[in-house]
Motif scaffolding. Structure first.
Motif, PDB file in Angstrom:
ATOM      1  N   ALA A  71       7.944   8.908  15.072  1.00 41.34           N
ATOM      2  CA  ALA A  71       7.753  10.053  15.968  1.00 41.34           C
ATOM      3  C   ALA A  71       6.255  10.331  16.046  1.00 41.34           C
ATOM      4  CB  ALA A  71       8.494  11.263  15.431  1.00 41.34           C
ATOM      5  N   ILE A  72       5.739  10.491  17.259  1.00 40.17           N
ATOM      6  CA  ILE A  72       4.303  10.649  17.476  1.00 40.17           C
ATOM      7  C   ILE A  72       4.035  12.015  18.093  1.00 40.17           C
ATOM      8  CG2 ILE A  72       2.254   9.721  18.625  1.00 40.17           C
ATOM      9  CD1 ILE A  72       3.775   7.016  18.757  1.00 40.17           C
ATOM     10  N   GLU A  73       3.038  12.698  17.564  1.00 43.35           N
ATOM     11  CA  GLU A  73       2.613  13.977  18.128  1.00 43.35           C
ATOM     12  C   GLU A  73       1.124  13.920  18.442  1.00 43.35           C
ATOM     13  OE1 GLU A  73       3.708  17.343  15.739  1.00 43.35           O
ATOM     14  OE2 GLU A  73       5.663  16.490  15.245  1.00 43.35           O
ATOM     15  N   GLY A  74       0.721  14.689  19.419  1.00 42.20           N
ATOM     16  CA  GLY A  74      -0.698  14.857  19.724  1.00 42.20           C
ATOM     17  C   GLY A  74      -0.977  16.335  19.894  1.00 42.20           C
ATOM     18  N   ILE A  75      -2.189  16.760  19.536  1.00 43.73           N
ATOM     19  CA  ILE A  75      -2.576  18.148  19.767  1.00 43.73           C
ATOM     20  C   ILE A  75      -3.896  18.176  20.515  1.00 43.73           C
ATOM     21  CG2 ILE A  75      -3.630  18.359  17.459  1.00 43.73           C
ATOM     22  CD1 ILE A  75      -2.708  21.393  17.637  1.00 43.73           C
ATOM     23  N   ALA A  85      -1.574  15.076  29.624  1.00 41.58           N
ATOM     24  CA  ALA A  85      -0.976  14.210  28.606  1.00 41.58           C
ATOM     25  C   ALA A  85       0.540  14.312  28.639  1.00 41.58           C
ATOM     26  CB  ALA A  85      -1.515  14.578  27.225  1.00 41.58           C
ATOM     27  N   ARG A  86       1.071  15.534  28.742  1.00 46.23           N
ATOM     28  CA  ARG A  86       2.521  15.712  28.769  1.00 46.23           C
ATOM     29  C   ARG A  86       3.147  14.995  29.964  1.00 46.23           C
ATOM     30  NH1 ARG A  86       1.607  21.401  27.787  1.00 46.23           N
ATOM     31  NH2 ARG A  86       1.819  21.880  25.563  1.00 46.23           N
ATOM     32  N   ARG A  87       2.482  15.119  31.122  1.00 47.72           N
ATOM     33  CA  ARG A  87       3.020  14.458  32.311  1.00 47.72           C
ATOM     34  C   ARG A  87       2.943  12.934  32.191  1.00 47.72           C
ATOM     35  NH1 ARG A  87      -0.193  15.910  36.642  1.00 47.72           N
ATOM     36  NH2 ARG A  87      -1.541  17.291  35.449  1.00 47.72           N
ATOM     37  N   SER A  88       1.901  12.422  31.524  1.00 49.30           N
ATOM     38  CA  SER A  88       1.827  10.976  31.298  1.00 49.30           C
ATOM     39  C   SER A  88       2.954  10.511  30.387  1.00 49.30           C
ATOM     40  CB  SER A  88       0.468  10.602  30.686  1.00 49.30           C
ATOM     41  OG  SER A  88      -0.573  10.730  31.628  1.00 49.30           O
ATOM     42  N   VAL A  89       3.239  11.288  29.352  1.00 45.78           N
ATOM     43  CA  VAL A  89       4.347  10.958  28.448  1.00 45.78           C
ATOM     44  C   VAL A  89       5.660  10.931  29.226  1.00 45.78           C
ATOM     45  CG1 VAL A  89       5.710  11.802  26.493  1.00 45.78           C
ATOM     46  CG2 VAL A  89       3.207  11.793  26.367  1.00 45.78           C
ATOM     47  N   GLU A  90       5.875  11.957  30.054  1.00 48.38           N
ATOM     48  CA  GLU A  90       7.106  12.016  30.845  1.00 48.38           C
ATOM     49  C   GLU A  90       7.174  10.862  31.837  1.00 48.38           C
ATOM     50  OE1 GLU A  90       9.448  15.067  33.921  1.00 48.38           O
ATOM     51  OE2 GLU A  90       7.603  15.704  32.902  1.00 48.38           O
ATOM     52  N   MET A  91       6.049  10.564  32.479  1.00 42.37           N
ATOM     53  CA  MET A  91       6.012   9.486  33.475  1.00 42.37           C
ATOM     54  C   MET A  91       6.428   8.146  32.863  1.00 42.37           C
ATOM     55  SD  MET A  91       2.774   8.416  35.893  1.00 42.37           S
ATOM     56  CE  MET A  91       1.699   8.291  34.468  1.00 42.37           C
ATOM     57  N   ASN A  92       6.069   7.931  31.587  1.00 44.45           N
ATOM     58  CA  ASN A  92       6.397   6.687  30.901  1.00 44.45           C
ATOM     59  C   ASN A  92       7.751   6.723  30.190  1.00 44.45           C
ATOM     60  OD1 ASN A  92       3.928   4.796  31.080  1.00 44.45           O
ATOM     61  ND2 ASN A  92       3.016   6.777  30.589  1.00 44.45           N
ATOM     62  N   GLY A  93       8.492   7.815  30.360  1.00 45.11           N
ATOM     63  CA  GLY A  93       9.808   7.909  29.759  1.00 45.11           C
ATOM     64  C   GLY A  93       9.779   7.986  28.242  1.00 45.11           C
ATOM     65  N   LEU A  94       8.751   8.641  27.689  1.00 43.84           N
ATOM     66  CA  LEU A  94       8.560   8.666  26.236  1.00 43.84           C
ATOM     67  C   LEU A  94       8.701  10.062  25.636  1.00 43.84           C
ATOM     68  CD1 LEU A  94       5.544   6.179  26.026  1.00 43.84           C
ATOM     69  CD2 LEU A  94       7.870   5.772  25.175  1.00 43.84           C
ATOM     70  N   THR A  95       9.352  10.971  26.346  1.00 44.32           N
ATOM     71  CA  THR A  95       9.429  12.345  25.845  1.00 44.32           C
ATOM     72  C   THR A  95      10.245  12.461  24.561  1.00 44.32           C
ATOM     73  OG1 THR A  95      11.289  12.723  27.359  1.00 44.32           O
ATOM     74  CG2 THR A  95       9.097  13.433  28.102  1.00 44.32           C
ATOM     75  N   GLU A  96      11.139  11.523  24.300  1.00 48.31           N
ATOM     76  CA  GLU A  96      11.912  11.573  23.056  1.00 48.31           C
ATOM     77  C   GLU A  96      11.127  11.038  21.863  1.00 48.31           C
ATOM     78  OE1 GLU A  96      15.671   9.693  23.510  1.00 48.31           O
ATOM     79  OE2 GLU A  96      16.390  11.118  25.020  1.00 48.31           O
ATOM     80  N   ARG A  97       9.993  10.394  22.129  1.00 45.93           N
ATOM     81  CA  ARG A  97       9.202   9.791  21.051  1.00 45.93           C
ATOM     82  C   ARG A  97       7.851  10.449  20.856  1.00 45.93           C
ATOM     83  NH1 ARG A  97       8.229   3.822  21.340  1.00 45.93           N
ATOM     84  NH2 ARG A  97       7.432   4.377  19.285  1.00 45.93           N
ATOM     85  N   ILE A  98       7.303  11.061  21.910  1.00 40.88           N
ATOM     86  CA  ILE A  98       5.958  11.641  21.844  1.00 40.88           C
ATOM     87  C   ILE A  98       6.025  13.115  22.226  1.00 40.88           C
ATOM     88  CG2 ILE A  98       3.606  11.587  22.732  1.00 40.88           C
ATOM     89  CD1 ILE A  98       3.980   8.634  23.363  1.00 40.88           C
ATOM     90  N   LEU A  99       5.462  13.962  21.370  1.00 42.11           N
ATOM     91  CA  LEU A  99       5.346  15.399  21.629  1.00 42.11           C
ATOM     92  C   LEU A  99       3.875  15.752  21.732  1.00 42.11           C
ATOM     93  CD1 LEU A  99       6.374  18.362  21.698  1.00 42.11           C
ATOM     94  CD2 LEU A  99       6.216  18.335  19.186  1.00 42.11           C
ATOM     95  N   ILE A 100       3.474  16.359  22.835  1.00 38.85           N
ATOM     96  CA  ILE A 100       2.101  16.831  23.015  1.00 38.85           C
ATOM     97  C   ILE A 100       2.084  18.341  22.858  1.00 38.85           C
ATOM     98  CG2 ILE A 100       0.120  16.992  24.554  1.00 38.85           C
ATOM     99  CD1 ILE A 100       0.666  14.136  23.642  1.00 38.85           C
ATOM    100  N   ARG A 101       1.291  18.816  21.899  1.00 41.70           N
ATOM    101  CA  ARG A 101       1.138  20.256  21.688  1.00 41.70           C
ATOM    102  C   ARG A 101      -0.179  20.718  22.296  1.00 41.70           C
ATOM    103  NH1 ARG A 101       4.457  21.961  17.262  1.00 41.70           N
ATOM    104  NH2 ARG A 101       5.230  20.239  15.970  1.00 41.70           N
TER     105      ARG A 101
END
Length: 251
Positions: A71-75, A85-101
């Protein structure tokens, strides 16, 4: 790829050979080679929890997702950049693996608790605050200069957030190496690996990659230098491998 909104002068760039894409903008400090090299250099577990401090537009979490199932997080403290960053994560279909705070890395421990991450990466602001910072736009100034966090703030946060025996990987400027080592050791992060990055053979290093171990014993290894360009002006083979994968796997 998932459809996400793109605003203003934002653009969508391909992210190397990993079939990933990232939202960037000329108004915001875009990622560069230092982030790519750190994402390859960093020691990350196969599983567990990984944190990227000073995450910017999320390039390091995206790249790390190709190397680990953790599980990967970024702040990131800047609201606009964290949203990209959040939209890039969503665009790549990675919202279940990457959380941007969105938030201040100095306060993250109050949310997560102490010692919850197995590994931490950080590409922090390189330069102390000076009057020249006012010549940059707000986003660029925050990315380049220690406006919202100092080197010591980064070290304190990393020490609190990484578990004992966990690894902290950083890219920075060689000119500050003595200060970096001193600050890390003051906060129980023992440098274990150092690798200098040189633009060309015979040139001074312009980046340094450092891996530190929380509560480790003094014992540092200096790895072979990483040379970016050959005599022909083209990327050296190792840089080509980092950017585009092994030669046999390139298009």
């Amino acid at each position: 790829m998932h459809n996400v909104p793109i605003y203003g002068n934002e653009r969508v760039d391909d992210l190397l050979t990993h079939d990933l894409r990232i939202i960037q903008s000329d108004e915001v400090f875009s990622f560069s080679m230092d982030a790519v090299l750190l994402a390859r250099f960093a020691a990350v577990p196969k599983y567990g929890k990984v944190l990227d401090l000073c995450s910017g537009n999320g390039v390091i979490p995206l790249l790390l997702s190709t190397r680990t199932k953790a599980a990967i997080e970024g702040i990131e403290i800047q609201p606009r950049v964290a949203d990209m960053a959040r939209r890039s994560v969503e665009m790549n279909g990675l919202t279940e693996r990457i959380l941007i705070r969105e938030g201040d890395l100095r306060e993250l421990v109050n949310i997560t608790g102490h010692g919850v991450y197995d590994a931490i990466t950080v590409n922090p602001p390189y330069m102390p605050l000076t009057g020249g910072d006012l010549k940059l736009n707000k986003h660029q100034a925050i990315a380049r200069h220690e406006i919202h966090c100092s080197l010591e703030d980064v070290a304190v946060a990393a020490m609190r957030l990484v578990r004992p025996g966990g690894k902290v990987s950083m890219v920075h400027k060689p000119q500050r190496l003595a200060e970096i080592v001193t600050v890390l050791r003051q906060h129980r992060l023992e440098p274990k690996l150092v690798r200098f990055v040189h633009p060309r053979a015979g040139a001074e290093a312009n980046m340094v990659l450092i891996e530190a171990l929380r509560d480790g014993k003094p014992d540092v290894r200096i790895l072979p230098p990483l040379i970016v360009y050959g005599e022909d002006g083209q990327y050296c083979p190792e840089i080509m491998d980092i950017y585009y994968g092994p030669k046999e796997g390139r298009p």
